[in-house]
Design an enzyme around this catalytic site. Structure first.
Site, PDB file in Angstrom:
ATOM      1  N   TYR A  64       0.686  -1.353   0.063  1.00  0.00           N
ATOM      2  CA  TYR A  64      -0.166   0.006   0.001  1.00  0.00           C
ATOM      3  C   TYR A  64       0.971   1.261   0.004  1.00  0.00           C
ATOM      4  CZ  TYR A  64      -3.737  -3.118   1.717  1.00  0.00           C
ATOM      5  OH  TYR A  64      -4.724  -4.330   1.668  1.00  0.00           O
ATOM      6  N   LEU A 209     -18.268  -1.894   0.535  1.00  0.00           N
ATOM      7  CA  LEU A 209     -18.882  -0.920  -0.249  1.00  0.00           C
ATOM      8  C   LEU A 209     -18.435  -1.089  -1.648  1.00  0.00           C
ATOM      9  CD1 LEU A 209     -18.734   2.084   2.217  1.00  0.00           C
ATOM     10  CD2 LEU A 209     -20.823   0.775   1.324  1.00  0.00           C
ATOM     11  N   SER A 211     -15.361  -1.178  -2.936  1.00  0.00           N
ATOM     12  CA  SER A 211     -14.385  -0.334  -3.079  1.00  0.00           C
ATOM     13  C   SER A 211     -15.051   0.972  -3.694  1.00  0.00           C
ATOM     14  CB  SER A 211     -13.233  -0.771  -4.293  1.00  0.00           C
ATOM     15  OG  SER A 211     -12.585  -1.940  -3.747  1.00  0.00           O
ATOM     16  N   LEU A 214     -20.496   1.340  -4.481  1.00  0.00           N
ATOM     17  CA  LEU A 214     -21.746   1.207  -3.972  1.00  0.00           C
ATOM     18  C   LEU A 214     -21.955   2.539  -3.307  1.00  0.00           C
ATOM     19  CD1 LEU A 214     -22.010  -2.156  -2.016  1.00  0.00           C
ATOM     20  CD2 LEU A 214     -23.330  -1.242  -4.157  1.00  0.00           C
TER      21      LEU A 214
HETATM   22  N1  LIG Z   1      -5.675  -7.834   0.735  1.00  0.00           N
HETATM   23  C1  LIG Z   1      -6.292  -7.398  -0.203  1.00  0.00           C
HETATM   24  O1  LIG Z   1      -6.037  -7.823  -1.421  1.00  0.00           O
HETATM   25  C2  LIG Z   1      -7.086  -6.065  -0.195  1.00  0.00           C
HETATM   26  C3  LIG Z   1      -7.588  -5.411  -1.262  1.00  0.00           C
HETATM   27  C4  LIG Z   1      -8.276  -4.482  -1.199  1.00  0.00           C
HETATM   28  C5  LIG Z   1      -8.496  -3.856   0.361  1.00  0.00           C
HETATM   29  N2  LIG Z   1      -8.105  -4.444   1.259  1.00  0.00           N
HETATM   30  C6  LIG Z   1      -8.275  -3.693   2.499  1.00  0.00           C
HETATM   31  O2  LIG Z   1      -9.492  -3.560   2.746  1.00  0.00           O
HETATM   32  C7  LIG Z   1      -9.825  -2.109   2.885  1.00  0.00           C
HETATM   33  C8  LIG Z   1     -11.075  -1.898   2.397  1.00  0.00           C
HETATM   34  O3  LIG Z   1     -10.916  -2.092   0.886  1.00  0.00           O
HETATM   35  P1  LIG Z   1     -11.427  -0.941  -0.334  1.00  0.00           P
HETATM   36  O4  LIG Z   1     -11.035   0.232   0.091  1.00  0.00           O
HETATM   37  O5  LIG Z   1     -11.144  -1.555  -1.557  1.00  0.00           O
HETATM   38  O6  LIG Z   1     -13.129  -1.038  -0.150  1.00  0.00           O
HETATM   39  P2  LIG Z   1     -14.112  -0.386   0.309  1.00  0.00           P
HETATM   40  O7  LIG Z   1     -13.976   0.029   1.870  1.00  0.00           O
HETATM   41  O8  LIG Z   1     -15.363  -1.069  -0.025  1.00  0.00           O
HETATM   42  O9  LIG Z   1     -14.239   1.145  -0.216  1.00  0.00           O
HETATM   43  C9  LIG Z   1     -13.609   2.444   0.215  1.00  0.00           C
HETATM   44  C10 LIG Z   1     -14.156   3.491  -0.855  1.00  0.00           C
HETATM   45  O10 LIG Z   1     -15.525   3.668  -0.422  1.00  0.00           O
HETATM   46  C11 LIG Z   1     -15.706   5.161   0.071  1.00  0.00           C
HETATM   47  N3  LIG Z   1     -16.726   4.984   0.952  1.00  0.00           N
HETATM   48  C12 LIG Z   1     -16.332   4.649   2.468  1.00  0.00           C
HETATM   49  N4  LIG Z   1     -17.285   4.978   3.038  1.00  0.00           N
HETATM   50  C13 LIG Z   1     -18.202   5.574   2.379  1.00  0.00           C
HETATM   51  C14 LIG Z   1     -19.400   6.474   2.730  1.00  0.00           C
HETATM   52  N5  LIG Z   1     -20.032   6.262   3.778  1.00  0.00           N
HETATM   53  N6  LIG Z   1     -19.967   6.982   1.570  1.00  0.00           N
HETATM   54  C15 LIG Z   1     -19.666   7.048   0.346  1.00  0.00           C
HETATM   55  N7  LIG Z   1     -18.532   6.340   0.147  1.00  0.00           N
HETATM   56  C16 LIG Z   1     -17.560   5.838   1.080  1.00  0.00           C
HETATM   57  C17 LIG Z   1     -14.217   5.418   0.172  1.00  0.00           C
HETATM   58  O11 LIG Z   1     -14.038   6.851  -0.173  1.00  0.00           O
HETATM   59  P3  LIG Z   1     -13.867   8.068   0.914  1.00  0.00           P
HETATM   60  O12 LIG Z   1     -12.262   7.757   1.250  1.00  0.00           O
HETATM   61  O13 LIG Z   1     -14.462   9.221   0.358  1.00  0.00           O
HETATM   62  O14 LIG Z   1     -14.690   7.473   2.101  1.00  0.00           O
HETATM   63  C18 LIG Z   1     -13.377   4.704  -0.632  1.00  0.00           C
HETATM   64  O15 LIG Z   1     -13.229   5.105  -1.931  1.00  0.00           O
HETATM   65  C19 LIG Z   1      -8.439  -1.646   2.091  1.00  0.00           C
HETATM   66  O16 LIG Z   1      -8.169  -0.197   2.877  1.00  0.00           O
HETATM   67  C20 LIG Z   1      -7.365  -2.438   2.786  1.00  0.00           C
HETATM   68  O17 LIG Z   1      -7.124  -2.276   3.930  1.00  0.00           O
HETATM   69  C21 LIG Z   1      -7.259  -5.665   1.067  1.00  0.00           C
END
Ligand SMILES: NC(=O)c1ccc[n+]([C@@H]2O[C@H](COP(=O)([O-])OP(=O)(O)OC[C@H]3O[C@@H](n4cnc5c(N)ncnc54)[C@H](OP(=O)(O)O)[C@@H]3O)[C@@H](O)[C@H]2O)c1
Length: 262
Positions: A64, A209, A211, A214
């Site tokens: 990251y 969500l 990523s 949603l």
């Molecule tokens: N190991 C792996 O392969 C892997 C892969 C992906 C992710 N991860 C881990 O999982 C975590 C989460 O994954 P993710 O970030 O891909 O998915 P996520 O949590 O589904 O989505 C995050 C996105 O949603 C937005 N968001 C969050 N809350 C919101 C709300 N209340 N209203 C509107 N938009 C909202 C965020 O934007 P804002 O910043 O504007 O809130 C961000 O762009 C990562 O940070 C990481 O730690 C691991």
């Protein structure tokens, strides 16, 4: 904040965790919109604000970008209050990922993470999968190496950030924790995750969500999506990848209003 025992491990995790990809990396990611990396002050205020909200699980990875480095001072100041999760097996530089699951590479990765995170011990160490979960679990040095690292006191629990049903099933044979995507938009791992949870694995859900995709459905759609995840009993924690304390608060609020089985 609700806390859950993380499967059969000795750890307790907050039902909402903070994912920190966006603290350190804004290229080669799958978010709907481009974004600048946050300033040091924004990072500090996000992390401290999360703690005030009761969030105790913080997830990062060497892949990251500068995320681990940027968490270091916060971890040093609050180590005993946090459950710290990081990964090994993937590195990211010059805009591309490379994967190495050899014992030497995994050990070197963990030593780097401990230095950047300014701690002597990780709580959760996950294999960062390239998608071939079963190949990594059954035909590389990863499982044996992670179990040794746990014995040596480098971490408290080991697992895989998995992408497939078969990977979740294979993880249940030898590991403590599975991190995996699950949301209203993608329920493909639901049965496998519920079965792994029954067997005593800790389950950390990501991409609740999708990523951020949603998020296009507005606050009511986001709330529906969050409540759906928190209603699932197999979800020990949902790791939300946000730079916004308001968005993190929306997840905490949804977790309070959802109970498993609904
Ligand atoms: N190991 C792996 O392969 C892997 C892969 C992906 C992710 N991860 C881990 O999982 C975590 C989460 O994954 P993710 O970030 O891909 O998915 P996520 O949590 O589904 O989505 C995050 C996105 O949603 C937005 N968001 C969050 N809350 C919101 C709300 N209340 N209203 C509107 N938009 C909202 C965020 O934007 P804002 O910043 O504007 O809130 C961000 O762009 C990562 O940070 C990481 O730690 C691991």
């Amino acid at each position: 904040m609700e806390f859950r025992a993380l499967g059969n491990t000795s750890l307790r995790v907050s039902r909402v965790g903070l994912g920190t990809v966006k603290l350190g990396r804004n290229e080669g990611v799958k978010y709907p919109r481009a974004f600048p990396l946050p300033s040091d002050e924004q990072v500090r205020s996000l992390l401290e604000g999360a703690l005030v909200m009761g969030v105790r699980l913080f997830d990062t990875a060497p892949a990251y970008g500068s995320s681990e480095q940027r968490l270091g001072a916060f971890v040093q100041a609050h180590r005993d209050e946090l459950v710290l999760s990081t990964k090994c097996g993937e590195s990211f530089s010059d805009g591309r990922s490379t994967f190495d699951y050899s014992a030497a590479a995994l050990r070197a990765s963990v030593e780097g993470s401990l230095k950047r995170l300014r701690t002597e011990m990780l709580d959760i160490l996950l294999i960062h999968s390239n998608g071939d979960d079963v190949g990594i679990l059954e035909h590389s040095e990863a499982v044996e190496t992670l179990l040794r690292l746990k014995e040596e006191g480098k971490c408290r629990a080991v697992g895989i950030s998995a992408k497939t049903v078969e990977g979740v099933e294979a993880a249940a044979k030898s590991l403590d924790v599975v991190m995996a995507p699950y949301s209203l938009a993608d329920r493909s791992l639901e049965r496998a995750l519920a079965a792994a949870h029954e067997k005593g694995l800790g389950i950390l859900v990501i991409k609740g969500l999708a990523s951020g995709h949603l998020g296009a459905e507005g606050p009511d759609g986001v709330d529906r999506a969050l409540q759906h995840v928190f209603s699932r009993d197999f979800v020990d924690s949902l790791v939300v990848g946000t730079l916004s304390l308001d968005h993190l608060a929306a997840a905490v609020d949804a977790s309070h209003r959802s109970s498993p089985g609904e």
